[in-house]
Design a protein around this motif. Structure first.
Motif, PDB file in Angstrom:
ATOM      1  N   LEU A 249      60.067  54.395  35.857  1.00 34.68           N
ATOM      2  CA  LEU A 249      59.817  52.893  35.696  1.00 34.68           C
ATOM      3  C   LEU A 249      58.199  53.059  34.988  1.00 34.68           C
ATOM      4  O   LEU A 249      57.807  52.085  34.167  1.00 34.68           O
ATOM      5  CB  LEU A 249      59.835  52.164  36.699  1.00 34.68           C
ATOM      6  CG  LEU A 249      59.999  50.679  36.516  1.00 34.68           C
ATOM      7  CD1 LEU A 249      60.930  50.122  35.516  1.00 34.68           C
ATOM      8  CD2 LEU A 249      60.290  49.869  38.159  1.00 34.68           C
ATOM      9  N   VAL A 250      57.243  53.346  35.819  1.00 33.86           N
ATOM     10  CA  VAL A 250      55.865  53.153  35.527  1.00 33.86           C
ATOM     11  C   VAL A 250      55.337  53.697  34.488  1.00 33.86           C
ATOM     12  O   VAL A 250      54.666  53.250  33.432  1.00 33.86           O
ATOM     13  CB  VAL A 250      54.782  53.579  37.087  1.00 33.86           C
ATOM     14  CG1 VAL A 250      53.634  53.574  36.549  1.00 33.86           C
ATOM     15  CG2 VAL A 250      55.368  53.207  37.909  1.00 33.86           C
ATOM     16  N   VAL A 251      55.763  55.088  34.042  1.00 30.11           N
ATOM     17  CA  VAL A 251      55.504  55.747  32.991  1.00 30.11           C
ATOM     18  C   VAL A 251      56.041  54.956  31.622  1.00 30.11           C
ATOM     19  O   VAL A 251      55.627  54.918  30.568  1.00 30.11           O
ATOM     20  CB  VAL A 251      55.950  57.290  32.833  1.00 30.11           C
ATOM     21  CG1 VAL A 251      55.833  57.981  31.497  1.00 30.11           C
ATOM     22  CG2 VAL A 251      55.048  57.910  33.973  1.00 30.11           C
ATOM     23  N   TRP A 252      57.492  54.464  31.765  1.00 29.50           N
ATOM     24  CA  TRP A 252      57.965  53.818  30.753  1.00 29.50           C
ATOM     25  C   TRP A 252      57.212  52.542  30.193  1.00 29.50           C
ATOM     26  O   TRP A 252      56.792  52.154  29.178  1.00 29.50           O
ATOM     27  CB  TRP A 252      59.281  53.526  31.151  1.00 29.50           C
ATOM     28  CG  TRP A 252      60.280  52.664  30.276  1.00 29.50           C
ATOM     29  CD1 TRP A 252      59.926  52.435  28.923  1.00 29.50           C
ATOM     30  CD2 TRP A 252      61.046  51.774  30.560  1.00 29.50           C
ATOM     31  NE1 TRP A 252      60.908  51.376  28.374  1.00 29.50           N
ATOM     32  CE2 TRP A 252      61.567  50.931  29.495  1.00 29.50           C
ATOM     33  CE3 TRP A 252      61.657  51.300  31.835  1.00 29.50           C
ATOM     34  CZ2 TRP A 252      62.451  49.729  29.481  1.00 29.50           C
ATOM     35  CZ3 TRP A 252      62.507  50.272  31.905  1.00 29.50           C
ATOM     36  CH2 TRP A 252      62.973  49.565  30.648  1.00 29.50           C
TER      37      TRP A 252
ATOM     38  N   SER B 122      59.047  54.979  24.111  1.00 28.73           N
ATOM     39  CA  SER B 122      58.363  54.571  25.532  1.00 28.73           C
ATOM     40  C   SER B 122      59.346  55.038  26.254  1.00 28.73           C
ATOM     41  O   SER B 122      59.260  55.554  27.624  1.00 28.73           O
ATOM     42  CB  SER B 122      58.068  53.320  25.937  1.00 28.73           C
ATOM     43  OG  SER B 122      58.760  52.284  25.469  1.00 28.73           O
ATOM     44  N   LEU B 123      60.798  54.791  26.305  1.00 30.17           N
ATOM     45  CA  LEU B 123      61.991  54.825  27.061  1.00 30.17           C
ATOM     46  C   LEU B 123      62.012  56.549  27.154  1.00 30.17           C
ATOM     47  O   LEU B 123      62.256  57.172  28.393  1.00 30.17           O
ATOM     48  CB  LEU B 123      63.205  54.531  26.497  1.00 30.17           C
ATOM     49  CG  LEU B 123      64.399  54.419  27.550  1.00 30.17           C
ATOM     50  CD1 LEU B 123      63.982  53.522  28.784  1.00 30.17           C
ATOM     51  CD2 LEU B 123      65.726  53.879  26.963  1.00 30.17           C
ATOM     52  N   LEU B 124      61.925  57.379  25.884  1.00 29.10           N
ATOM     53  CA  LEU B 124      61.868  58.563  25.933  1.00 29.10           C
ATOM     54  C   LEU B 124      60.744  59.439  26.855  1.00 29.10           C
ATOM     55  O   LEU B 124      61.193  60.291  27.633  1.00 29.10           O
ATOM     56  CB  LEU B 124      61.902  59.316  24.497  1.00 29.10           C
ATOM     57  CG  LEU B 124      63.111  58.798  23.685  1.00 29.10           C
ATOM     58  CD1 LEU B 124      62.640  59.392  22.205  1.00 29.10           C
ATOM     59  CD2 LEU B 124      64.265  59.756  24.303  1.00 29.10           C
ATOM     60  N   VAL B 125      59.568  58.800  26.776  1.00 31.90           N
ATOM     61  CA  VAL B 125      58.584  59.208  27.524  1.00 31.90           C
ATOM     62  C   VAL B 125      58.740  59.076  28.964  1.00 31.90           C
ATOM     63  O   VAL B 125      58.575  60.002  29.675  1.00 31.90           O
ATOM     64  CB  VAL B 125      57.108  58.573  27.005  1.00 31.90           C
ATOM     65  CG1 VAL B 125      56.014  58.946  27.973  1.00 31.90           C
ATOM     66  CG2 VAL B 125      56.805  58.732  25.660  1.00 31.90           C
TER      67      VAL B 125
END
Length: 356
Positions: free
Chosen positions: A220-223, A242-245
């Protein structure tokens, strides 16, 4: 035959070990044979287990169990609604746009590849470039065919998603509300003497709860941080990338390396070799560095004591068996295997040999 009998007596003489082996075989057989049918139930158990990490602190602060469950459950439904309304339409739109832009991107890449032999004749030949371009075009055709087949099967997928959206929230609610009742029902079928099983469960539960809940927060945070960064730079397909990351953190060592390719490629197609591309790349690598050196130590209170080779093997094996969920739970499942091997009683003579 005597060798097999002696080995069995040495390692399976304890009734608790026989029960543990039978229990593991039953669970494995159920998941393998009925995994697809029971997927909504299994996924609901996973979600309820994740949400239990939020229910516990509320209970410890004096809130009744039912009230704690309702607060967390309503927050969970609000989060799901936000994802369905705010995220999925944007991701779907960006996927469609990306597929439509693929021919022009391939054309730009082909032009850049054709210039390589002229600038670097000692490194790249025209034959090598022509072969690479042929491979890219063939893969593009195959990708288009896969997209077409996916779109033809999308009706069935939509129906499945609708079933999940109705069934899973109900299952999650009852798993949370009736946790003690369900656990007590299972205890009725367990033997009274289950020291080894209890010891393994406590060890695994401690590590899995730390890992799975920490990994959910990490995703959640990284996204969100990646999305804010990509949006700030004006990068195309910011939500999709960003979802992939965010989901790349599920696969240690490999996920970050793999997802870097589409992020940098999209940035290069959009800006070329410009300062905007360089600064975006710097910001992206800073996010990856902060994730590995700050966020992970902060979220994971206990370090999973597994060798990197064991982690990669677990990802390959369990991912091959159960797909996404196998990849997500590869490290917890490997931890379970390690806990079982650690708790498995070793004959006294072999303990001496191991110590020596």
């Amino acid at each position: 035959m005597n060798i097999v009998a002696n080995w069995f007596r040495r390692y399976f003489s304890d009734p608790q070990i026989i029960f543990l082996a039978v229990l593991l075989l039953i669970l494995f057989a159920v998941v393998i044979t009925m995994g697809r049918m029971l997927m909504p139930v299994l996924a609901s158990i996973v979600i309820a287990y994740l949400l239990e990490g939020l229910v516990g602190p509320l209970e410890r602060r004096g809130l009744p169990r039912f009230a704690s469950v309702m607060v967390v459950y309503v927050a969970f439904l609000a989060f799901v609604a936000l994802v369905l309304v705010g995220v999925l339409p944007s991701v779907s739109l960006q996927v469609t746009e990306l597929v439509q832009q693929l021919p022009s991107m391939i054309s730009v890449a082909t032009t850049a590849l054709l210039d390589l032999p002229e600038h670097y004749p000692e490194l790249v030949t025209e034959a090598q470039v022509a072969e690479l371009i042929g491979v890219i075009r063939a893969e593009t055709v195959m990708f288009g065919q896969r997209v077409l087949s996916w779109s033809l099967a999308s009706v069935v997928g939509v129906i499945t998603i609708l079933v999940y959206l109705i069934l899973m929230p109900l299952l999650v609610f009852f798993f949370m509300k009736d946790k003690k009742l369900i656990v007590g029902w299972f205890h009725r079928f367990l033997p009274k003497h289950r020291t080894i099983v209890t010891e393994i469960w406590r060890d695994v539960d401690r590590q899995i709860s730390n890992y799975v809940r920490g990994k959910a927060w990490e995703i959640l945070v990284v996204w969100l941080v990646s999305y804010a960064t990509f949006l700030g730079f004006g990068l195309k397909y910011a939500m999709l990338l960003s979802l992939l990351v965010g989901f790349s953190v599920i696969i240690p060592y490999i996920g970050a390396a793999v997802v870097t390719v589409p992020v940098l490629l999209v940035a290069w197609f959009q800006w070329g070799w410009t300062p905007a591309f360089i600064w975006l790349a710097v910001a992206y690598f800073i996010i990856q560095a902060l994730d590995g050196n700050v966020l992970v130590p902060l979220l994971f209170s206990e370090v999973v004591n597994l060798h990197p080779v064991a982690i990669i093997v677990a990802i390959l094996v369990f991912g091959g068996i159960w797909g996404f969920w196998g990849v997500f739970f590869a490290i917890p499942l490997a931890t379970l295997v390690q806990a079982i091997l650690t708790a498995w009683p070793i004959p006294p003579d072999e303990q001496g040999e191991a110590a020596a």
